[in-house]
Write an enzyme that holds these catalytic residues in place. Structure first.
Site, PDB file in Angstrom:
ATOM      1  N   LYS A  84      17.780  -9.093 -13.504  1.00  0.00           N
ATOM      2  CA  LYS A  84      18.441  -8.151 -12.769  1.00  0.00           C
ATOM      3  C   LYS A  84      19.732  -6.855 -12.409  1.00  0.00           C
ATOM      4  CE  LYS A  84      12.863  -8.169 -10.680  1.00  0.00           C
ATOM      5  NZ  LYS A  84      12.989  -8.903  -9.824  1.00  0.00           N
ATOM      6  N   LYS A 116       5.685 -14.914 -21.667  1.00  0.00           N
ATOM      7  CA  LYS A 116       4.501 -15.215 -20.091  1.00  0.00           C
ATOM      8  C   LYS A 116       3.950 -13.733 -19.924  1.00  0.00           C
ATOM      9  CE  LYS A 116       5.669 -16.529 -16.034  1.00  0.00           C
ATOM     10  NZ  LYS A 116       6.371 -17.101 -15.170  1.00  0.00           N
ATOM     11  N   LYS A 128       3.440  -8.115 -15.998  1.00  0.00           N
ATOM     12  CA  LYS A 128       3.201  -7.247 -15.792  1.00  0.00           C
ATOM     13  C   LYS A 128       4.165  -6.888 -15.892  1.00  0.00           C
ATOM     14  CE  LYS A 128      -0.637  -6.362 -13.383  1.00  0.00           C
ATOM     15  NZ  LYS A 128      -1.441  -5.016 -13.783  1.00  0.00           N
TER      16      LYS A 128
END
Ligand code: TRP
Length: 334
Positions: free
Chosen positions: A114, A197, A200
């Protein structure tokens, strides 16, 4: 003999859960609540690390709870609560932060990923301390096992290290939890990009099967799923990731084996197969969607369930926290 305890958390996702969330985690939560003393929380404090819109966060939290209940999480058989309703999570979180090395926290791969994507001045410190709050979530409840996806393995390792460190420094206080890495078989990939995967964070929603989407939308998404060259319906992740993903979905929802499904579609094309997958998915999700919408129509009832959950969770959490405070030398309030 008391049942082993599990604790797990799920972020209040934006809008609907997707099939990957369900098959990857929630389905196993539902199974575990029978055999275990289960604590499940919606981790709204963790969600703050991505600065959600306040109104949306509140709504998403409630929608997440409604979906968990509709999917079979049963407050009579587990403790279901909202993380921010139990203040001890933050309180123990701070203790965990003081116990964690800066380097140790810097090595968390999720943090590294991140922080590489976002520039330094815009990334919150919460992204860095996220794993310590997660450790607190787990250790407060003296959990034996923590059902999580593979991507959380490193956070569980950190939790174990912190619990061990605390115990050896201050005396045995925490049970050392084990990761209960959720079964691989249920890994679901994006319909448009079947090597990633289902998530969202995908660029487009067209590869996601959302639990609350209308049946027609999910049918359309499945019928437009990326497939592979060839026409055989065969499980082969390397050569046929798209078809393999649809086989996994079909097999998991219908309870039939992949081999049986391959046989059934022997000699038939992808079109027939996708039609059948769409039907299984839609029929599976129909009652879940109906139930979720019904629950959302009665927020008073949802709040009452959450109040009971928070009370049960607090009873356990406050006991652990007061032991911790005493052991580390905080003066008790007279
Ligand atoms: N970090 C977890 C995830 O993203 C969510 C989580 C927060 C969690 N606290 C937890 C999972 C405690 C298990 C136990 O999936």
């Amino acid at each position: 003999m008391s049942k082993p305890r599990v604790l797990s958390g799920i972020q209040p996702t934006n809008g609907s859960f997707h099939l990957g969330n369900y098959l990857g985690a929630v389905k196993q939560w539902v199974e575990l609540q029978e055999s275990h003393d289960a604590f499940y929380c919606v981790v709204d404090l963790h969600a703050l690390t991505s600065s959600p819109d306040p109104k949306e966060l509140r709504q998403n939290t409630l929608v997440s709870v409604a979906q968990l209940l509709a999917l079979g999480v049963d407050p009579e058989h587990c403790t279901l609560f909202i993380q921010s309703h139990v203040a001890e999570h933050n309180q123990l979180g701070w203790v965990m932060e003081c116990l964690t090395g800066f380097g140790e926290a810097s090595r968390m791969t999720q943090f590294k990923d991140k922080s590489q994507k976002i520039e330094n001045d815009r990334i919150g410190v919460g992204v860095f301390t996220y794993p310590m709050l997660m450790a607190a979530d787990i250790l407060l409840y003296q959990a034996d096992q923590v059902p999580v996806g593979e991507d959380q393995r490193q956070h569980i390792e950190l939790t174990r290290d912190l619990a061990t460190r605390f115990n050896s420094q201050y005396g045995k206080t925490f049970r050392i939890p084990e990761g209960y890495i959720l079964k691989e078989g249920a890994k679901i990939y994006d319909l448009q990009d079947p090597t990633s995967k289902m998530s969202k964070s995908a660029e487009s929603a067209s590869g996601l099967i959302e639990l609350l989407d209308a049946p027609e939308i999910n049918t359309k998404k499945i019928k437009s799923a990326v497939t592979d060259t060839g026409r055989e319906v065969r499980f082969d992740v390397a050569q046929k990731p798209g078809i393999s993903n649809l086989l996994t979905i079909y097999s998991t929802l219908s309870g039939r084996s992949v081999a049986e499904i391959e046989n059934e579609f022997d000699g038939k094309g992808y079109g027939d197969f996708k039609g059948a997958v769409a039907e299984v998915v839609v029929e599976y999700l129909r009652p879940v969607r109906t139930k979720t919408l019904e629950l959302l129509g009665d927020p008073g009832h949802l709040n009452a369930i959450l109040r009971v959950g928070a009370d049960k969770a607090s009873a356990v959490a406050s006991k652990t926290l007061s032991d911790v405070y005493e052991r580390i030398g905080l003066l008790a309030r007279g």
